[in-house]
Motif scaffolding. Structure first.
Motif, PDB file in Angstrom:
ATOM      1  N   HIS A  56       0.839  -1.206   0.000  1.00 57.99           N
ATOM      2  CA  HIS A  56       0.000   0.000   0.000  1.00 57.99           C
ATOM      3  C   HIS A  56       0.870   1.251   0.000  1.00 57.99           C
ATOM      4  CE1 HIS A  56      -3.456   2.514   0.728  1.00 57.99           C
ATOM      5  NE2 HIS A  56      -2.822   3.056   1.759  1.00 57.99           N
ATOM      6  N   SER A  57       1.905   1.252   0.807  1.00 60.30           N
ATOM      7  CA  SER A  57       2.806   2.397   0.878  1.00 60.30           C
ATOM      8  C   SER A  57       3.506   2.633  -0.461  1.00 60.30           C
ATOM      9  CB  SER A  57       3.842   2.169   1.976  1.00 60.30           C
ATOM     10  OG  SER A  57       4.781   3.201   1.989  1.00 60.30           O
ATOM     11  N   ILE A  59       2.554   1.599  -3.490  1.00 63.99           N
ATOM     12  CA  ILE A  59       1.589   1.950  -4.542  1.00 63.99           C
ATOM     13  C   ILE A  59       1.132   3.395  -4.411  1.00 63.99           C
ATOM     14  CG2 ILE A  59      -0.752   1.482  -5.378  1.00 63.99           C
ATOM     15  CD1 ILE A  59      -0.151  -1.507  -4.843  1.00 63.99           C
ATOM     16  N   THR A  60       0.875   3.853  -3.189  1.00 60.22           N
ATOM     17  CA  THR A  60       0.409   5.236  -3.029  1.00 60.22           C
ATOM     18  C   THR A  60       1.496   6.258  -3.328  1.00 60.22           C
ATOM     19  OG1 THR A  60       0.837   5.131  -0.649  1.00 60.22           O
ATOM     20  CG2 THR A  60      -1.416   4.669  -1.373  1.00 60.22           C
ATOM     21  N   ALA A  61       2.746   5.836  -3.379  1.00 60.72           N
ATOM     22  CA  ALA A  61       3.844   6.760  -3.681  1.00 60.72           C
ATOM     23  C   ALA A  61       4.060   6.921  -5.192  1.00 60.72           C
ATOM     24  CB  ALA A  61       5.134   6.270  -3.033  1.00 60.72           C
ATOM     25  N   GLN A  62       3.301   6.191  -6.014  1.00 60.40           N
ATOM     26  CA  GLN A  62       3.489   6.221  -7.463  1.00 60.40           C
ATOM     27  C   GLN A  62       2.586   7.260  -8.127  1.00 60.40           C
ATOM     28  OE1 GLN A  62       5.993   4.231  -8.600  1.00 60.40           O
ATOM     29  NE2 GLN A  62       6.167   3.799  -6.412  1.00 60.40           N
ATOM     30  N   LYS A  63       2.901   7.541  -9.405  1.00 62.00           N
ATOM     31  CA  LYS A  63       2.044   8.421 -10.197  1.00 62.00           C
ATOM     32  C   LYS A  63       0.676   7.763 -10.359  1.00 62.00           C
ATOM     33  CE  LYS A  63       4.814   8.572 -13.716  1.00 62.00           C
ATOM     34  NZ  LYS A  63       5.377   8.875 -15.027  1.00 62.00           N
ATOM     35  N   VAL A  64      -0.341   8.556 -10.653  1.00 63.18           N
ATOM     36  CA  VAL A  64      -1.716   8.065 -10.723  1.00 63.18           C
ATOM     37  C   VAL A  64      -1.859   6.917 -11.717  1.00 63.18           C
ATOM     38  CG1 VAL A  64      -4.095   8.676 -11.272  1.00 63.18           C
ATOM     39  CG2 VAL A  64      -2.675  10.268  -9.988  1.00 63.18           C
ATOM     40  N   GLN A  71      -2.324  -1.225  -8.410  1.00 69.15           N
ATOM     41  CA  GLN A  71      -3.432  -1.584  -7.539  1.00 69.15           C
ATOM     42  C   GLN A  71      -4.209  -2.771  -8.110  1.00 69.15           C
ATOM     43  OE1 GLN A  71      -5.959   1.728  -6.618  1.00 69.15           O
ATOM     44  NE2 GLN A  71      -6.021   1.130  -4.475  1.00 69.15           N
ATOM     45  N   ARG A  72      -4.395  -2.777  -9.426  1.00 68.13           N
ATOM     46  CA  ARG A  72      -5.065  -3.917 -10.064  1.00 68.13           C
ATOM     47  C   ARG A  72      -4.197  -5.169  -9.989  1.00 68.13           C
ATOM     48  NH1 ARG A  72      -6.778   0.072 -13.723  1.00 68.13           N
ATOM     49  NH2 ARG A  72      -4.998  -0.326 -15.078  1.00 68.13           N
ATOM     50  N   SER A  73      -2.909  -5.016 -10.219  1.00 64.68           N
ATOM     51  CA  SER A  73      -2.000  -6.168 -10.229  1.00 64.68           C
ATOM     52  C   SER A  73      -1.883  -6.838  -8.861  1.00 64.68           C
ATOM     53  CB  SER A  73      -0.598  -5.741 -10.684  1.00 64.68           C
ATOM     54  OG  SER A  73      -0.634  -5.256 -11.991  1.00 64.68           O
ATOM     55  N   PHE A  74      -1.895  -6.039  -7.809  1.00 62.21           N
ATOM     56  CA  PHE A  74      -1.692  -6.578  -6.470  1.00 62.21           C
ATOM     57  C   PHE A  74      -2.972  -6.581  -5.637  1.00 62.21           C
ATOM     58  CE2 PHE A  74       2.611  -5.230  -7.678  1.00 62.21           C
ATOM     59  CZ  PHE A  74       3.287  -6.399  -7.402  1.00 62.21           C
ATOM     60  N   ALA A  75      -4.118  -6.571  -6.293  1.00 66.31           N
ATOM     61  CA  ALA A  75      -5.403  -6.507  -5.587  1.00 66.31           C
ATOM     62  C   ALA A  75      -5.577  -7.647  -4.605  1.00 66.31           C
ATOM     63  CB  ALA A  75      -6.545  -6.490  -6.590  1.00 66.31           C
ATOM     64  N   LYS A  76      -5.118  -8.845  -4.956  1.00 67.87           N
ATOM     65  CA  LYS A  76      -5.325  -9.982  -4.056  1.00 67.87           C
ATOM     66  C   LYS A  76      -4.509  -9.840  -2.766  1.00 67.87           C
ATOM     67  CE  LYS A  76      -1.946 -12.949  -6.347  1.00 67.87           C
ATOM     68  NZ  LYS A  76      -1.754 -14.184  -7.055  1.00 67.87           N
TER      69      LYS A  76
END
Length: 80
Positions: A56-57, A59-64, A71-76
């Protein structure tokens, strides 16, 4: 620990590398989380929570645009 590393190693040509320092960080944070929960030993649940927090940390640090793709790739892993 290996089941968390597999998504990083699935695609050798375009995958995300994981270094020893990442594994050490996951281990140390899992130990700290277990201590916070007053557990004597680290269990899979501690590691699951830490991997979710780290993903989560990251992913939230990346560009939109990258954020949505990751987020889709690591949803599980993020849903737990």
């Amino acid at each position: 620990l290996l089941r968390f590393m597999l998504p990083f190693e699935e695609n050798l040509s375009g995958g995300v590398p994981i270094a020893v320092c990442h594994i050490e960080s996951i281990t140390r944070m899992s130990e700290a989380h277990a201590k916070m929960c007053l557990c004597e030993h680290v269990c899979v649940d501690n590691m699951d929570i830490i991997v979710t927090i780290m993903l989560h940390s990251f992913i939230t640090a990346q560009k939109v645009s990258v954020h949505r793709s990751l987020q889709r790739s690591f949803a599980k892993f993020l849903s737990s």
